[in-house]
Design a protein around this motif. Structure first.
Motif, PDB file in Angstrom:
ATOM      1  N   LEU A  50       4.182  -5.190   4.513  1.00 50.04           N
ATOM      2  CA  LEU A  50       3.358  -5.925   3.212  1.00 50.04           C
ATOM      3  C   LEU A  50       1.992  -6.265   3.831  1.00 50.04           C
ATOM      4  O   LEU A  50       1.799  -6.529   5.072  1.00 50.04           O
ATOM      5  N   TYR A  51       1.016  -6.218   3.000  1.00 50.44           N
ATOM      6  CA  TYR A  51      -0.263  -6.562   3.379  1.00 50.44           C
ATOM      7  C   TYR A  51      -1.047  -7.082   2.127  1.00 50.44           C
ATOM      8  O   TYR A  51      -0.811  -6.463   1.104  1.00 50.44           O
ATOM      9  N   PRO A  52      -1.988  -7.811   2.651  1.00 50.90           N
ATOM     10  CA  PRO A  52      -2.806  -8.556   1.379  1.00 50.90           C
ATOM     11  C   PRO A  52      -3.907  -7.614   0.842  1.00 50.90           C
ATOM     12  O   PRO A  52      -4.417  -6.728   1.769  1.00 50.90           O
ATOM     13  N   PRO A  65      -5.219 -13.201  -2.101  1.00 46.83           N
ATOM     14  CA  PRO A  65      -4.998 -11.728  -2.224  1.00 46.83           C
ATOM     15  C   PRO A  65      -3.561 -11.391  -2.980  1.00 46.83           C
ATOM     16  O   PRO A  65      -2.826 -12.418  -3.261  1.00 46.83           O
ATOM     17  N   ALA A  66      -3.712 -10.146  -3.593  1.00 49.62           N
ATOM     18  CA  ALA A  66      -2.160  -9.818  -3.980  1.00 49.62           C
ATOM     19  C   ALA A  66      -1.350  -9.359  -2.619  1.00 49.62           C
ATOM     20  O   ALA A  66      -2.151  -8.830  -1.853  1.00 49.62           O
ATOM     21  N   TRP A  67      -0.252  -8.764  -3.063  1.00 48.73           N
ATOM     22  CA  TRP A  67       0.573  -8.393  -1.866  1.00 48.73           C
ATOM     23  C   TRP A  67       1.285  -6.809  -2.011  1.00 48.73           C
ATOM     24  O   TRP A  67       1.760  -6.924  -3.196  1.00 48.73           O
ATOM     25  N   ARG A  68       0.912  -6.066  -1.360  1.00 48.20           N
ATOM     26  CA  ARG A  68       1.164  -4.699  -1.432  1.00 48.20           C
ATOM     27  C   ARG A  68       2.186  -4.281  -0.570  1.00 48.20           C
ATOM     28  O   ARG A  68       2.086  -4.662   0.602  1.00 48.20           O
ATOM     29  N   VAL A  69       2.934  -3.402  -0.895  1.00 42.08           N
ATOM     30  CA  VAL A  69       4.018  -2.909   0.166  1.00 42.08           C
ATOM     31  C   VAL A  69       3.618  -1.284   0.488  1.00 42.08           C
ATOM     32  O   VAL A  69       3.265  -0.677  -0.443  1.00 42.08           O
ATOM     33  N   LYS A  70       3.772  -1.071   1.902  1.00 41.86           N
ATOM     34  CA  LYS A  70       3.358   0.374   2.235  1.00 41.86           C
ATOM     35  C   LYS A  70       4.651   1.055   1.868  1.00 41.86           C
ATOM     36  O   LYS A  70       5.709   0.867   2.055  1.00 41.86           O
ATOM     37  N   ASP A  88       0.676   2.607  -2.065  1.00 36.60           N
ATOM     38  CA  ASP A  88       1.248   1.505  -1.761  1.00 36.60           C
ATOM     39  C   ASP A  88       1.077   0.474  -3.163  1.00 36.60           C
ATOM     40  O   ASP A  88       0.061   0.589  -3.902  1.00 36.60           O
ATOM     41  N   PHE A  89       2.040  -0.146  -3.496  1.00 38.49           N
ATOM     42  CA  PHE A  89       2.003  -0.956  -4.687  1.00 38.49           C
ATOM     43  C   PHE A  89       2.347  -2.420  -4.574  1.00 38.49           C
ATOM     44  O   PHE A  89       3.024  -2.723  -3.619  1.00 38.49           O
ATOM     45  N   VAL A  98       5.925  -8.978  -9.296  1.00 41.81           N
ATOM     46  CA  VAL A  98       5.765  -7.894 -10.282  1.00 41.81           C
ATOM     47  C   VAL A  98       7.182  -7.454 -10.674  1.00 41.81           C
ATOM     48  O   VAL A  98       8.091  -7.439  -9.903  1.00 41.81           O
ATOM     49  N   TYR A  99       7.158  -6.642 -11.680  1.00 47.40           N
ATOM     50  CA  TYR A  99       8.290  -5.795 -12.342  1.00 47.40           C
ATOM     51  C   TYR A  99       9.065  -5.196 -11.380  1.00 47.40           C
ATOM     52  O   TYR A  99      10.492  -5.283 -11.256  1.00 47.40           O
TER      53      TYR A  99
END
Ligand code: GLU
Length: 305
Positions: free
Chosen positions: A98-100, A142-147, A173-174, A184-185
């Motif tokens: 996970l990253y911001p 930030p939002a959090w995205r997964v690699k 990455d979403f 999120v959904y």
């Protein structure tokens, strides 16, 4: 021990009255499990609390009952599960996936990259390797995205056949949690279906591009992959795609003119399940249901007067 019976679900967003396209997805999801004595679950996808309401959820349940699409259990609505989703976000953080992401909406929209059919952009990884100092320089949350991995996620859809997507090339990455904390959904649906033991996900073909992201999250969370069946979109007799704005074909208007068996008969005939139009109940239709009979392409509604 291997599960003996199929578990399906209908997961509507209670943001308005169902139109025939929503009813079609619910009907096929119901038929697919009920033709094999399976379990059918209902879940309200109300993450977007601005657009959804308990009143719409109530009407939705009432419309489903009226149609004869009963469910064995209703699992808790997404708006009440944010603590559960937090646990899964923590898991991604522990796995260092996970990253911001501080990108603004306008930055994301100016990305000159191909985008998926649902309108999301292939994220180019702008914030993937920010230093601590760079992160500290932003004055917003930030939002959090997964690699995502550079890997193909492939499956054979019950309706559409073979489908594959390379997550890093076709999606990037979403986001799993927005800057305002809302999950999120993609995350919520994976957790809900996984925890409920759903073995088949039947929904509109507009969501097919989401399945690879959900398969990736299933893998990370230790859930098995369900079977997928993405049903075609319905188009009105005049060629329009149905949407929530088409009030003439929503359940409010239809219930004034048609009986439940007539609506089910129209859908069954239009999609290829019945050769000739005839009024029929979901229960009767379940004895002639086979995925192979269903059309793959857009379905033009044939509505008798
Ligand atoms: N809530 C979504 C909708 O109403 C369906 C999501 C799903 O079935 O995965 O379009």
């Amino acid at each position: 021990m291997e599960q003996q019976y199929p578990v399906g679900r209908f997961a509507p967003t209670p943001s308005g009255r169902m139109h025939l396209g929503n009813v079609f997805a619910a009907l096929i999801a119901w038929l697919s499990v009920k033709s094999r004595n399976g379990v059918f679950l209902l879940r309200m996808e109300d993450l977007d609390t601005q657009r959804t309401s308990e009143e719409f959820a109530r009407i939705l349940r009432e419309d489903l009952c009226w149609l004869g699409l009963d469910w064995d259990a209703e699992t808790p609505p997404q708006s009440r599960r944010s603590e559960v989703y937090d646990r899964y976000v923590r898991l991604l953080r522990e796995k260092e996936l996970l990253y911001p992401c501080y990108c603004t909406r306008s930055q994301l929209h100016s990305v000159n990259a191909p985008h998926l059919s649902d309108g999301t952009y292939v994220y180019p990884g702008t914030c993937r390797n920010l230093s601590e100092a760079e992160k500290a320089a932003f004055d917003r949350l930030p939002a959090w995205r997964v690699k995502v991995p550079d890997r193909n996620y492939a499956f054979t859809d019950l309706c559409q056949g073979a489908f594959a997507q390379n997550l890093s090339e076709d999606c990037g990455d979403f986001v799993v949690q927005r800057a305002d904390g809302v999950h999120v959904y993609q995350l919520a649906v994976t957790v809900d279906d996984g925890e409920a033991g759903v073995t088949e996900v039947v929904r509109g073909v507009d969501l097919m591009g989401s399945a690879p992201r959900q398969m990736y999250l299933q893998e990370l969370f230790g859930f098995s992959h369900p079977a997928y069946g993405h049903v075609p979109l319905l188009v009105a007799p005049d060629g329009r795609r149905l949407s929530k704005r088409d009030e003439d074909l929503d359940m409010g208007a239809l219930r004034l003119r048609k009986k439940p068996e007539e609506i089910v008969g129209i859908l069954a005939h239009s999609c290829g399940l019945l050769e000739k139009y005839e009024p029929i109940s979901p229960r009767e239709l379940s004895s002639v249901f086979f995925w192979k009979k269903l059309k793959m392409d857009n379905i033009e509604l044939q509505i008798p007067d």
